[in-house]
Each structure stands twice: as structure tokens, then as C-alpha cells.
Design an enzyme around this catalytic site. Structure first.
Site, PDB file in Angstrom:
ATOM      1  N   THR A   1       0.827  -1.203   0.000  1.00 43.25           N
ATOM      2  CA  THR A   1       0.000   0.000   0.000  1.00 43.25           C
ATOM      3  C   THR A   1       0.862   1.254   0.000  1.00 43.25           C
ATOM      4  O   THR A   1       0.425   2.310  -0.455  1.00 43.25           O
ATOM      5  CB  THR A   1      -0.951  -0.008   1.207  1.00 43.25           C
ATOM      6  OG1 THR A   1      -1.643  -1.262   1.236  1.00 43.25           O
ATOM      7  CG2 THR A   1      -1.961   1.113   1.140  1.00 43.25           C
TER       8      THR A   1
ATOM      9  N   TYR B   1       4.646 -12.433   4.379  1.00 41.12           N
ATOM     10  CA  TYR B   1       3.523 -11.814   3.674  1.00 41.12           C
ATOM     11  C   TYR B   1       3.209 -12.664   2.460  1.00 41.12           C
ATOM     12  O   TYR B   1       4.032 -12.783   1.553  1.00 41.12           O
ATOM     13  CB  TYR B   1       3.880 -10.376   3.282  1.00 41.12           C
ATOM     14  CG  TYR B   1       2.815  -9.633   2.502  1.00 41.12           C
ATOM     15  CD1 TYR B   1       1.471  -9.997   2.542  1.00 41.12           C
ATOM     16  CD2 TYR B   1       3.162  -8.528   1.731  1.00 41.12           C
ATOM     17  CE1 TYR B   1       0.513  -9.305   1.834  1.00 41.12           C
ATOM     18  CE2 TYR B   1       2.205  -7.825   1.017  1.00 41.12           C
ATOM     19  CZ  TYR B   1       0.881  -8.209   1.079  1.00 41.12           C
ATOM     20  OH  TYR B   1      -0.069  -7.525   0.367  1.00 41.12           O
TER      21      TYR B   1
ATOM     22  N   LYS C   1       1.190 -12.241   7.450  1.00 39.82           N
ATOM     23  CA  LYS C   1       0.074 -11.471   6.914  1.00 39.82           C
ATOM     24  C   LYS C   1      -0.470 -12.307   5.761  1.00 39.82           C
ATOM     25  O   LYS C   1       0.152 -12.420   4.713  1.00 39.82           O
ATOM     26  CB  LYS C   1       0.549 -10.104   6.417  1.00 39.82           C
ATOM     27  CG  LYS C   1      -0.524  -9.315   5.682  1.00 39.82           C
ATOM     28  CD  LYS C   1       0.049  -8.056   5.050  1.00 39.82           C
ATOM     29  CE  LYS C   1      -1.027  -7.338   4.225  1.00 39.82           C
ATOM     30  NZ  LYS C   1      -0.495  -6.120   3.549  1.00 39.82           N
TER      31      LYS C   1
END
Length: 295
Positions: free
Chosen positions: A49, A137, A165
Site C-alpha cells: 500500500t 507476507y 500477513k
């Protein structure tokens, strides 16, 4: 027993840019303060992000240093340091450690990808060369590389690898991962709209895009669930699902930056190759923001 870096809502923070494309550090400081004032439990910096693929090495390390300094231990700062080049992942991770990050987020190798045994070797190689806690991740929709539950079980044996994550979208796989790894491997949702299902399986919270615009609300959803007020958490979560989904009507972080700019949270433009939303999509997003009385 390992301890989680945090529980609750960690924001996957955008990197604000000026119109000329440079990093807007004044805006970044304001966004960090906004997050902390509104209860965010952790800050993830230089992640997807945050448009980390478009940051130069110098920008990447400076943004991490800046965030660590400004947050000043008020909440954990977790730095994105993954790469498809194992040696470079070590370099970024060691730099983040030297600059005071509290933890690392390491994405799976992308484009060149890796076998499951290659993933174990890759992450172990990096984890052996730092002392910070690491969250893996897993986002196969972006990387083309998926970590299997049995691979998590092998990686969970490393003292520095605390959890993941998880953004593979597969709740059954998450259940198997938690069953195999037990209580010493912490799972965080990588998708806002799967936060409650993952916590129901034993997850510790979320790494959230939604929290860029409503950090207090996502913090409360997680806190209430984890502290036992599951019905209140469920109601609030379902109330915001439409808004969570709207933030993914285009490639992340294009919609969330558009929403932030409309709300007066200075995020600036995205860097190419990400392009602005089409006018029709902007209006659809604006309609959802108006529905929630955010603009």
C-alpha cells in the site's frame, strides 16, 4: 513462547507523494500522527500500500527511518523489507534493524517465484541474519507465489519468524495453517473483509488498508472481538464491509489514496505505473464515501 509484535489493527500505510513525485514527508508525519491519535496498534511502512516497488533504495530506507523517528516507540513500526532477491532482502532488513524498526514484513519472492523448499531457504537465510521478529507476507494474487500450510509449519520453527500477513483468500488454508503451527505462529488477515473470519480461527488481527481512512473503527472492531465482545465487533464489521470493498474497486492503493484525498487526508498521487481512477469509478467511490458521511 514467542510474543506477537502486536494484536489488533496494523495500518498498511500509504506513502504520500507530492505532485512532482517526491515523497511528501510533511504529509507522512501528519498521517503517522493521525494513525496514532486514532488508536492504530501498529504501523506497516514501505509495504504494498506504500508503493514500495516504486521507491528507490534511498527513499525506502529514509521513509523507514523517518517513520521510526516520528512514531518514537508509541506503537510498533514494522518495515517492509521483502524482495525477490534474497541478498537484497537481507540488505534492506539489516538497514531497517539498524534504523530502529520493531519488526519486518517480508513478502514472498515475486516474478522469479520459488518452490516451497526455496521459500524455506529464502526466509530462513534472511531470518538468520537479523534479530528482529519477522512476519511473512503471502499475497499470491500479486506475486504468483503461495505459501502452503506445511511450509508455514517448517518456517514457524525459526525463532525470528513469528507469523504471517495472510492474503491468499483461502480460509480453509488458514485453518490448516493454524492447526499445524499452533499458538506459536501468529496469523493476521491481509484482507480487510476477512478480518473477523481469521480472528474466529485464532488470528491476532489485521494489516489493514481500510485503517488508512478509519483507523479508530478498525482498531475497535479488532479490540472488541479479541476482548470477547464478538457481537458488537460483528455488527461494526458488517456495517463497514461495503466501504472496505470499495477501497479495492481498482488496484490498491489507487482507491484508498483517492478516498484519503477527498477526505482531506493528504495522500497525493500514486506513482506510475499506477494511474488515477477513471471518472466513473471516482464517482462510485465518492458515492460510497458519502453514504458513510466521510465527505
Amino acid at each position: 513462547m514467542k510474543q506477537p509484535i502486536y494484536t489488533g489493527s496494523g495500518v498498511a500505510l500509504v506513502t504520500p507523494f507530492c505532485e512532482d513525485g517526491s515523497v511528501n514527508y510533511d504529509a507522512l508525519e501528519k498521517l503517522l500522527e493521525f494513525q496514532i491519535e486514532n488508536g492504530t496498534d501498529a504501523v506497516f511502512i514501505c509495504v504494498t500500500t506504500g508503493e514500495s516497488p516504486t521507491l528507490t533504495h534511498e527513499e525506502h530506507t529514509e521513509v523507514i527511518r523517518f517513520a521510526v523517528k516520528k512514531v518514537n516507540h508509541r506503537v510498533p513500526v514494522i518495515a517492509g523489507t521483502g524482495s525477490n532477491d534474497t541478498a537484497y532482502a537481507v540488505e534492506l532488513s539489516q538497514a531497517a534493524q539498524e534504523d530502529g524498526a520493531d519488526g519486518l514484513l517480508m513478502v514472498t519472492p515475486y516474478y522469479n517465484k520459488a518452490s516451497q523448499s526455496g521459500l524455506v531457504k529464502h526466509f530462513t537465510y534472511v531470518a538468520d541474519r537479523v534479530s528482529l521478529p519477522i512476519l511473512l507476507y503471502n499475497v499470491p494474487s500479486r506475486t504468483g507465489c503461495n505459501i502452503k500450510p506445511e511450509t508455514y509449519q517448517a518456517l514457524s520453527q525459526h525463532p525470528n519468524i513469528l507469523g504471517v500477513k495472510e492474503a491468499n483468500g483461502d480460509i480453509s488454508s488458514v485453518a490448516k495453517t493454524i492447526a499445524l503451527c499452533g499458538d506459536d505462529f501468529y496469523v493476521y488477515s491481509g484482507n480487510d473483509d476477512q478480518t473477523l473470519p481469521m480472528m474466529a480461527l485464532g488470528g491476532k488481527g489485521v494489516v489493514s488498508v481500510f485503517a488508512n481512512i478509519l483507523p479508530r473503527e478498525m482498531h475497535n472492531i479488532c479490540k472488541e472481538y479479541l476482548e470477547g465482545d464478538k457481537e458488537k465487533s460483528r455488527r461494526e464489521f458488517l456495517h463497514y464491509v461495503e466501504l472496505m470493498d470499495a477501497l479495492f474497486m481498482d488496484i490498491n492503493p489507487i482507491p484508498v489514496k483517492e478516498a484519503m484525498n477527498r477526505m482531506g487526508l493528504e495522500a497525493g498521487p500514486c506513482r506510475m505505473p499506477l494511474s488515477p481512477m477513471e471518472d466513473g469509478a471516482k464517482e462510485k467511490l465518492a458515492a460510497v464515501l458519502k453514504k458513510y458521511k466521510l465527505i
